[in-house]
Design an enzyme around this catalytic site. Structure first.
Site, PDB file in Angstrom:
ATOM      1  N   SER A 161       0.830  -1.194   0.000  1.00  7.53           N
ATOM      2  CA  SER A 161       0.000   0.000   0.000  1.00  7.53           C
ATOM      3  C   SER A 161       0.870   1.252   0.000  1.00  7.53           C
ATOM      4  O   SER A 161       1.701   1.430  -0.889  1.00  7.53           O
ATOM      5  CB  SER A 161      -0.949  -0.050   1.204  1.00  7.53           C
ATOM      6  OG  SER A 161      -1.958   0.911   1.107  1.00  7.53           O
TER       7      SER A 161
ATOM      8  N   ASP B 123      -8.805  -4.221  -6.075  1.00  4.31           N
ATOM      9  CA  ASP B 123      -8.264  -3.632  -4.851  1.00  4.31           C
ATOM     10  C   ASP B 123      -8.994  -2.328  -4.563  1.00  4.31           C
ATOM     11  O   ASP B 123      -9.053  -1.448  -5.418  1.00  4.31           O
ATOM     12  CB  ASP B 123      -6.769  -3.358  -5.023  1.00  4.31           C
ATOM     13  CG  ASP B 123      -6.071  -2.956  -3.734  1.00  4.31           C
ATOM     14  OD1 ASP B 123      -6.636  -2.143  -2.971  1.00  4.31           O
ATOM     15  OD2 ASP B 123      -4.953  -3.435  -3.493  1.00  4.31           O
TER      16      ASP B 123
ATOM     17  N   HIS C  54      -7.182  -5.942  -0.632  1.00  2.00           N
ATOM     18  CA  HIS C  54      -6.072  -4.992  -0.719  1.00  2.00           C
ATOM     19  C   HIS C  54      -4.753  -5.723  -0.572  1.00  2.00           C
ATOM     20  O   HIS C  54      -4.509  -6.355   0.456  1.00  2.00           O
ATOM     21  CB  HIS C  54      -6.241  -3.947   0.379  1.00  2.00           C
ATOM     22  CG  HIS C  54      -5.224  -2.859   0.358  1.00  2.00           C
ATOM     23  ND1 HIS C  54      -4.698  -2.342  -0.802  1.00  2.00           N
ATOM     24  CD2 HIS C  54      -4.628  -2.169   1.376  1.00  2.00           C
ATOM     25  CE1 HIS C  54      -3.843  -1.385  -0.506  1.00  2.00           C
ATOM     26  NE2 HIS C  54      -3.778  -1.271   0.810  1.00  2.00           N
TER      27      HIS C  54
END
Length: 508
Positions: A222, A449, A477
């Site tokens: 991320s 995602d 995710h």
């Protein structure tokens, strides 16, 4: 620890041939890594410091504190203390080096992630060949954390209406953002100008050298992909094996990133809804995903008018309920929990959605909060100019955001206002990252995602001169360690022998 954290959604209101120094026994260690000689003279004392490793109180782990300049532009202007932890390579097989990990956020504790998951849950063959290492970025968790509000103040802050219906509610939300920013300035004013991603990347290079590694090997998820890409931009010759999983696109202005992410959560919700309506007990009906979205919006509207009890001192407001639903979008394994929570809310019990919201905010049962959301704002508001200059600009964007997500659009629009009143001017700008001269970098994207839309991974892989894109067709995710043997094998192979998968490889 949940690694699937926000990067820009909801702002703060609401996104894994060096010297064998780090293989030595506990005690002092220094590095004479060749790159240490090439650092500016003013930074030489930092690159020459000793790391005094000690027991962490967590079996198998060592900890230390690394000093870095508070301001890299003025290295003689004072230090900042950064928390570092490691778990040595277990063998068998020749040690490759150190593998730094970062779970994202910004604001997620890398040390916490290392000790609770990465150093015990990453594939055994990876842990056998690498010392597993983490550094809490400046301003995060154990590294001189940014602080902004007390627990009771955060409770009030998280309940402020994030879908204002009139001028009074808009003013109330703007005031909440101002109060949050003021609290950060009062409690953490000294560090606020110095928690940028670029500075955190420079800290990682210092750690790389002190660990005795000529190259940086790294897994970032991320926001951690932005940190890793920034490192590659600053130090392309020192890039080793970089995995950027759930990639951000550094070329996007904040408003575009927020809008893309709004659409990403809509995609994730549609996937959840399509699964939910197939079940007889779906609390959003059993007809279609479109009807499920309508039912959810009706639930939110009802909570906006009249919050419901939770069995605790706080009622479930629309803002807390929305955050709870968003929290479950990060991982499809949370969908059953969300169905139960929504069923409860439909019957007047808000405890399930409140629990999901509290997990998102890292609120403890005793009413205290981790500093995740404080650091999240501090880093985001420093890295990019604000998405909206004022409430009028946010109001003008509502139509576009609601088109991106009929369910979450209004919430995400107003959440993007959080940096408008930040006390420190941003130092970063949106730009492409090419990292020319870097070794092959592996960029991983998941097609559905919510937090880092797949097109961001496509974009970053295309920007990086040595980027290779690996795709996971699925929900949730990030992709590494989520159950795809195809993904895990490709990443493990890259980490162990440096060979990236063929460009365009798709996994499911």
């Amino acid at each position: 620890m949940d690694t699937r954290r926000p990067l820009r959604i909801l702002g703060t209101a609401l996104g894994t041939a060096g010297l064998l120094i780090s293989g030595c026994s506990s005690g002092s260690s220094t590095s004479t890594s060749p790159s240490a000689a090439s650092v500016p003279a003013a930074l030489a004392p930092y690159y020459a410091q000793q790391l005094n490793w000690r027991d962490c109180g967590v079996e198998g782990f060592q900890c230390t504190t690394m000093k870095a300049p508070l301001d890299y532009a003025k290295p003689d202007g004072g230090d900042i203390a950064l928390a570092v932890s490691r778990k040595k390579a277990t063998g068998p097989g020749k040690r490759i080096g150190s593998l730094l990990v970062n779970p994202g956020g910004p604001g997620g504790s890398a040390v916490g992630y290392l000790q609770s998951y990465a150093a015990i849950g990453y594939p055994a063959q990876v842990r056998a060949r690498y010392d597993m290492v983490a550094i809490d970025p400046r301003g995060v968790a154990r590294s001189e954390p940014v602080e902004c509000l007390t627990g009771s103040q955060m409770d009030a802050y998280t309940q402020v209406d994030q879908t204002p219906d009139d001028a009074t509610e808009v003013s109330r939300l703007s005031d909440a953002y101002k109060e949050f920013a003021s609290g950060c300035e009062q409690r953490s004013g000294k560090i606020l100008p110095h928690v940028s991603t670029a500075e955190a990347a420079r800290d990682m290079d210092m750690l790389r050298s002190l660990l005795g590694d000529e190259k940086l090997h790294y897994v970032g998820a991320s926001y951690g992909t932005y940190l890793g890409a920034t490192y590659a931009e600053l130090f392309p010759a020192r890039v080793g094996r970089l995995v950027l999983d759930g990639a951000m696109d550094p070329s996007l202005p904040a408003v575009d990133a927020n809008r893309d992410q709004t659409a990403g959560f809509e995609t994730a919700f549609q996937s959840f809804a399509a699964d939910c309506v197939k079940k007889a007990d779906c609390p959003l009906g059993t007809t279609s995903a479109t009807d499920a979205a309508t039912r959810l919006k009706q639930l939110f509207a009802g909570l906006d008018a009249r919050p419901i009890p939770t069995g605790a001192s706080r009622e479930l407001t629309e803002s807390l309920a929305t955050t709870g639903v968003i929290a479950a979008m990060y991982d499809e394994s949370a969908w059953p929990q969300l169905r139960v929570a929504l069923t409860g809310a439909e019957k007047g019990d808000g405890s399930g959605l409140l629990s999901l919201s509290d997990s998102y905010y890292e609120r403890e049962p005793n009413g205290t909060y981790a500093n995740l959301m404080f650091a999240n704002a501090a880093v985001n508001c420093l890295d990019l100019p604000p998405a909206f200059a004022d409430a009028d600009a946010a109001a003008q964007a509502l139509t576009v955001f609601e088109k991106a997500s009929p369910v979450f659009g209004r919430t995400f629009t107003w959440a993007a206002l959080n940096c408008a009143h930040w006390p420190v001017r941003s130092t970063g700008t949106p730009h492409r990252i090419e990292a020319k001269g870097a070794a092959p970098i592996l960029v991983v994207g998941t097609t559905r995602d919510p937090a880092t839309p797949y097109k961001w991974a496509e974009s970053l892989a295309g920007q990086l001169s040595s980027g290779t894109l690996l795709t996971y067709r699925g929900d949730g995710h990030t992709a590494y360690g989520r159950g795809s043997d195809c993904i895990d094998t490709a990443i493990n192979t890259y980490l162990l022998d440096g060979t990236p998968p063929t460009e365009g490889k798709m996994c499911s």
